[in-house]
Design an enzyme around this catalytic site. Structure first.
Site, short mmCIF file in Angstrom:
data_model
loop_
_atom_site.label_atom_id
_atom_site.label_comp_id
_atom_site.label_asym_id
_atom_site.label_seq_id
_atom_site.Cartn_x
_atom_site.Cartn_y
_atom_site.Cartn_z
N LEU A 30 0.82 -1.21 0.00
CA LEU A 30 0.00 0.00 0.00
C LEU A 30 0.85 1.26 0.00
CD1 LEU A 30 -2.90 -0.86 2.49
CD2 LEU A 30 -2.61 -1.49 0.08
N HIS A 34 -3.43 4.14 -2.41
CA HIS A 34 -4.35 3.26 -1.69
C HIS A 34 -4.95 3.98 -0.47
CE1 HIS A 34 -1.55 0.20 -3.55
NE2 HIS A 34 -2.71 -0.21 -4.00
N GLN A 149 -8.74 5.38 -10.58
CA GLN A 149 -8.87 5.69 -12.00
C GLN A 149 -7.55 5.51 -12.75
OE1 GLN A 149 -10.62 9.61 -12.21
NE2 GLN A 149 -12.62 8.89 -11.50
#
Length: 330
Positions: A30, A34, A149
């Site tokens: 992460l 994240h 995205q």
């Protein structure tokens, strides 16, 4: 808040649920991207809801010669980031929890969209991705699932799967998070040497160059539309300092909105220069696509689009994209 680590679906299902459950799916390692997803999930779930972060390195979406064994596994650090970002649960199942009995014989097919761009470069990748996303959605049973995205084609396919197969789950896209130099955050960035990183910056620079060209063209067309389509157009445009438009107002009035071809060309120029660097950037694809099916847009296209790029620097493959709006919708 204390984040609970769970290893099995039974443990997760045994938890009492009061409000909305929001899920963020990750393969671990992460980073701030994240963390942004998790914080957004916390807002979506609300104070009475629950945020579940999955950590699972999915073997189905790694092709032959790809970096499954090399992919970083940092669960202790992941737990800390998840907790600091507002997660209630980290669900980190073993492979045999997700795939009991071995690799599944029945899988989700990504269809034609899954064969384009990333799918063309990584055959079978999206089938493996959708299969594990479907399984994790069933295992975690969320009301909402959030995805970045940056993986625009992945997000589009998950939305399509949820719609086509009636999952009844809200799919939310969260904007790409970038480092200060513009490089999109990725777990793979850690594999770049300092010189490779400098080359890799061409990806975001190319996208921004295409975006800047698009914005300038849309602004020019908007100004052209503000004056009558007569000889007075040239004089009016000249008066506001648009001498180039005044010299060819007819072309401006007839041009396709935003000029997809010139957007691609502006981005390509940066990428071509990067191919001559040391180390060089090896371009996989540059595409300007309709996000509904990831086909290339035509010059008369209007609406939402995605300018996407993928390239390899050294042994590290990176992807990036930006959204654009063409024509009247802008």
């Amino acid at each position: 808040m204390t984040t609970v680590l769970l290893r099995t679906a039974d443990e997760l299902h045994a938890r009492a649920r009061a409000g909305r459950r929001a899920v963020v799916m990750t393969m671990g390692a992460l980073h701030e991207g994240h963390a942004t997803l998790i914080r957004t999930a916390r807002e979506v779930a609300g104070p009475d809801g629950e945020v579940v972060v999955t950590v699972f390195v999915n073997p189905l979406q790694f092709g032959e010669g790809e970096d499954l064994d090399r992919y970083p596994r940092t669960l202790d650090a992941d737990l800390k980031i998840a907790e600091e970002s507002g997660a209630d649960v980290v669900f980190a199942p073993a492979v045999d929890e997700v795939y009991p009995g071995g690799e599944p014989q029945v899988r989700v097919s990504a269809g034609p969209m899954g064969e384009r761009l990333e799918g063309g470069s990584r055959p079978g990748h999206f089938d493996g991705m959708l299969t594990v996303v479907a399984k994790l959605l069933h295992l975690t049973r969320p009301d909402t699932a959030l995805y970045g995205q940056k993986d625009a084609q992945q997000l589009a396919l998950i939305r399509r799967m949820a719609r086509d197969l009636n999952f009844g789950i809200e799919i939310v896209g969260v904007p790409t998070v970038r480092e200060e130099d513009g490089l999109a955050l990725s777990s793979r960035n850690r594999f770049l040497s300092p010189t490779e990183r400098r080359t890799a910056l061409a990806l975001s620079r190319a996208l921004f160059a295409g975006g800047d060209r698009h914005a300038a063209q849309e602004a020019l067309r908007a100004r052209a539309r503000e004056v009558p389509a007569t000889r007075a157009r040239a004089e009016a445009l000249s008066a506001i300092g648009e001498s180039r438009a005044a010299a060819d107002t007819h072309a401006v009035s007839k041009a396709a909105p935003g000029g997809p071809a010139t957007v691609r060309a502006a981005a390509r120029l940066i990428l071509d220069d990067a191919a001559r660097l040391d180390p060089p950037l090896a371009l996989d694809y540059l595409a300007l696509v309709d996000p509904s099916d990831f086909t290339e847009i035509e010059d008369d296209f209007t609406g939402e689009a995605v300018l996407a790029v993928a390239a390899r620097v050294g042994t590290t493959r990176l992807i990036d994209n930006i959204p654009l709006t063409f024509g009247a919708a802008s």
